[in-house]
Design a protein around this motif. Structure first.
Motif, mmCIF file in Angstrom:
data_model
loop_
_atom_site.group_PDB
_atom_site.id
_atom_site.type_symbol
_atom_site.label_atom_id
_atom_site.label_comp_id
_atom_site.label_asym_id
_atom_site.label_seq_id
_atom_site.Cartn_x
_atom_site.Cartn_y
_atom_site.Cartn_z
ATOM 1 N N ASN A 273 -44.967 72.590 0.287
ATOM 2 C CA ASN A 273 -43.779 71.737 0.186
ATOM 3 C C ASN A 273 -42.886 71.970 1.400
ATOM 4 O OD1 ASN A 273 -44.405 70.602 -2.340
ATOM 5 N ND2 ASN A 273 -43.599 72.399 -3.391
ATOM 6 N N VAL A 274 -42.496 70.873 2.028
ATOM 7 C CA VAL A 274 -41.538 70.944 3.130
ATOM 8 C C VAL A 274 -40.247 70.304 2.635
ATOM 9 C CG1 VAL A 274 -41.001 70.276 5.491
ATOM 10 C CG2 VAL A 274 -43.362 70.828 4.859
ATOM 11 N N LYS A 275 -39.235 71.137 2.535
ATOM 12 C CA LYS A 275 -37.957 70.680 2.007
ATOM 13 C C LYS A 275 -36.988 70.399 3.144
ATOM 14 C CE LYS A 275 -34.603 71.869 -1.594
ATOM 15 N NZ LYS A 275 -34.180 72.924 -2.559
ATOM 16 N N VAL A 276 -36.536 69.158 3.200
ATOM 17 C CA VAL A 276 -35.548 68.771 4.216
ATOM 18 C C VAL A 276 -34.162 68.893 3.592
ATOM 19 C CG1 VAL A 276 -34.732 66.933 5.742
ATOM 20 C CG2 VAL A 276 -37.176 67.223 5.353
ATOM 21 N N VAL A 277 -33.357 69.757 4.152
ATOM 22 C CA VAL A 277 -32.013 70.007 3.621
ATOM 23 C C VAL A 277 -30.985 69.853 4.734
ATOM 24 C CG1 VAL A 277 -32.898 71.595 1.880
ATOM 25 C CG2 VAL A 277 -32.156 72.483 4.096
ATOM 26 N N ASP A 278 -29.756 69.801 4.315
ATOM 27 C CA ASP A 278 -28.666 69.740 5.306
ATOM 28 C C ASP A 278 -27.736 70.923 5.052
ATOM 29 O OD1 ASP A 278 -26.788 69.180 7.127
ATOM 30 O OD2 ASP A 278 -26.220 67.210 6.357
ATOM 31 N N ASN A 279 -27.952 71.979 5.793
ATOM 32 C CA ASN A 279 -27.116 73.167 5.693
ATOM 33 C C ASN A 279 -26.141 73.277 6.868
ATOM 34 O OD1 ASN A 279 -28.159 74.127 3.270
ATOM 35 N ND2 ASN A 279 -29.857 75.158 4.280
ATOM 36 N N SER A 280 -26.058 72.204 7.635
ATOM 37 C CA SER A 280 -25.148 72.242 8.783
ATOM 38 C C SER A 280 -23.699 72.225 8.303
ATOM 39 C CB SER A 280 -25.405 71.051 9.714
ATOM 40 O OG SER A 280 -25.187 69.824 9.045
ATOM 41 N N THR A 281 -22.817 72.688 9.151
ATOM 42 C CA THR A 281 -21.409 72.771 8.771
ATOM 43 C C THR A 281 -20.796 71.381 8.655
ATOM 44 O OG1 THR A 281 -19.307 73.845 9.282
ATOM 45 C CG2 THR A 281 -20.511 72.856 11.130
ATOM 46 N N VAL A 282 -19.686 71.312 7.959
ATOM 47 C CA VAL A 282 -18.987 70.041 7.776
ATOM 48 C C VAL A 282 -17.914 69.895 8.848
ATOM 49 C CG1 VAL A 282 -17.476 68.731 6.247
ATOM 50 C CG2 VAL A 282 -19.432 69.939 5.313
#
Length: 527
Positions: A273-282
């Motif tokens: 599984n390749v999980k695409v997430v957004d952990n970048s800062t706001v």
């Protein structure tokens, strides 16, 4: 004695070879049988064996199998019928082969040779790794599985055609063979079906393929760090296939499958599984700013929150702190928004409330005055009728400054500049022109000599009345520039000589300003 011993040993070996080529006696001999369901072609130039199902008009058709092999330069070209088979058979050397099928004379199909008879774990690693090359003494070497297939499925009498062809003569292409570890002199053939074969429990392996997390918007190399190894442990990463796509521009979980097939058709497969997430800062768009005094201010209007990767987080935006737009001052607002992982990001800005619009000057405009408008000894009030206000309504009239002077008693054009500064140090300036025009308190116009005609019988009184009438018609009096009626003028006549009068006209404004004008009137008798 040593020379004799060597010659004797050589003679014995030659006899063994001759006997093995002419009349092999190793166990498992099968006699020639009639008929065969297959036709076998050996391509010497490509080291490929192709098995065909049919033969039509002398042409082999319907290929069903292909084997990689090693032939020898002495391998005969021609068409032959298989006359015998041997489960194990002594070869040159001596060496030994499994699943042997004689082609012609001393030429056989057999496995890659072994160092010891009947010992499956003594195949020559060096010779095994030469499969696909010309390497034999004339026989056709095969893997154990391929040699066994011919041994099991092609009865004696099967037709074998040996050619010097090209790859075009190999309709199924050229298969591959595993490479054995060259650190070992002897090993098992990986295709040997013997249950003791350690390779039967081995299969290709995929390493480095594991679940991973990818930052939204980043590039991902699905093959990075992933390797594939065949049943014998050789790196076959170049054969690795990857199925499944990952859209790194969209958050989600994607399945990726890695698969590989090695030279002996064993497979390996692994799904991750390749999980695409957004952990970048706001990033919060709020900025420090100036707000006009007395206006409405919404701290959330136009403010957005987005991750660096572009995910909208405005819905999580909050603000703390208050701003009083009715009071000049500096205020702090703290904005907060949440990242995709729930962590909070904060940003503090400064809101400065002040009067950031220039004040308004009223009543400042070009004007014209007369020298008589201002009494002698007095000055013109340049601030009369002039006011100033801030945009919030605050009266700034007392702050008005005037530069420039005006002499109201001297005709001319004068430049006057007005300026006013608000609490935020913003200044409004306006320059006007004041025009001073000459104007008399009293003025007589039309003073000029005249001639008056009269009837011969007219009396002196009638003559003087005619003179006065014409004088009033001709002369106009003005007080402060305004035309006056005739009754304001005083007319006095003095006879200088017969029919010749000095006429004096007097105008008085009642304010101490008197003006006299004189003219001569000549009387002429009407003929």
């Amino acid at each position: 004695m040593e020379k004799i011993r060597k010659r004797l040993l050589s003679l014995i070996m030659t006899c063994v070879v001759v006997l093995s080529l002419i009349a092999p006696v190793t166990g498992g001999l099968q006699e020639v049988q009639a008929g065969s369901p297959y036709y076998i072609q050996v391509n010497k130039n490509t080291n490929v064996v192709t098995v065909y199902k049919n033969k039509v008009n002398g042409v082999y058709q319907n290929p069903v199998k292909a084997f990689i092999c090693s032939v020898g330069y002495s391998t005969p070209v021609g068409t032959f019928k298989t006359p015998a088979k041997y489960r194990w058979h002594t070869l040159q050397g001596p060496s030994y082969g499994q699943y042997c099928t004689r082609i012609y004379g001393g030429y056989l199909f057999h496995s890659v040779w072994y160092y010891e008879n009947g010992k499956n774990d003594t195949v020559s690693v060096a010779q095994y790794n030469k499969l696909g090359q010309t390497a034999s003494h004339g026989c056709v070497r095969l893997t154990v599985a391929d040699a066994k297939w011919i041994y099991d499925n092609c009865p004696l009498g099967t037709e074998v055609k040996i050619i010097n062809g090209t790859s075009k003569n190999d309709p199924l292409g050229k298969p591959e063979a595993l490479k054995l570890n060259t650190k070992n002199k002897m090993d098992w053939c990986p295709t040997d079906p013997d249950p003791r074969n350690p390779y039967t429990k081995k299969s290709p392996e995929i390493t480095g393929a594991k679940n991973k997390t990818v930052q939204l918007g980043d590039k991902v190399d699905l093959e990075e760090g992933v390797n594939a190894y065949d049943t014998a442990g050789n790196n076959i990463t170049s054969k690795l296939k990857v199925s499944g796509k990952v859209n790194t521009k969209k958050i989600g979980t994607y399945k990726v499958t890695y698969s590989v097939v090695d030279a002996i058709k064993r497979t390996a497969k692994k799904t991750v599984n390749v999980k695409v997430v957004d952990n970048s800062t706001v990033v919060i768009s709020a900025k420090s700013q100036k707000v006009q005094l007395g206006t409405e201010f919404d701290p959330l209007k136009g403010v957005t929150a987005k991750t660096k990767a572009g995910t909208n987080r405005t819905s999580t935006l909050k603000v703390s702190g208050k701003v009083n737009t009715d009071k000049v001052g500096t205020y702090k607002l703290t904005y907060s928004a949440k990242k995709m992982n729930g962590k909070t990001v904060k940003k503090t800005v400064t809101i400065t409330v002040g009067d950031y619009k220039k004040p308004v000057l009223s009543g400042v405009k070009n004007k014209t005055i007369y020298t008589t408008d201002i009494p002698e000894g007095e000055t013109l009030d340049l601030l009369e009728g002039v006011t100033a206000k801030a945009t919030n309504g605050k009266d700034l009239t007392s702050r008005i400054k005037v530069t420039g002077t005006v002499n109201p008693h001297k005709a001319g054009q004068y430049k006057v500049t007005y300026s006013v500064t608000n609490d935020s140090k913003l200044t409004t300036k306006k320059t006007i022109t004041i025009t001073v025009k000459e104007r008399k308190f009293v003025e007589l116009k039309g003073i000029q000599n005249l001639e008056v005609t009269y009837q011969p019988e007219a009396s002196i009184e009638e003559k003087e009345a005619l003179v006065k009438e014409q004088v009033l018609e001709q002369v106009t009096g003005y007080i402060l520039g305004e035309e006056q009626s005739d009754d304001v003028l005083e007319v006095a006549m003095e006879q200088v000589e017969e029919d010749y009068y000095l006429v004096t006209i007097t105008l008085d404004d009642g304010q101490g300003h008197t003006l006299e004008g004189q003219l001569y009137a000549t009387l002429i008798v009407e003929q």
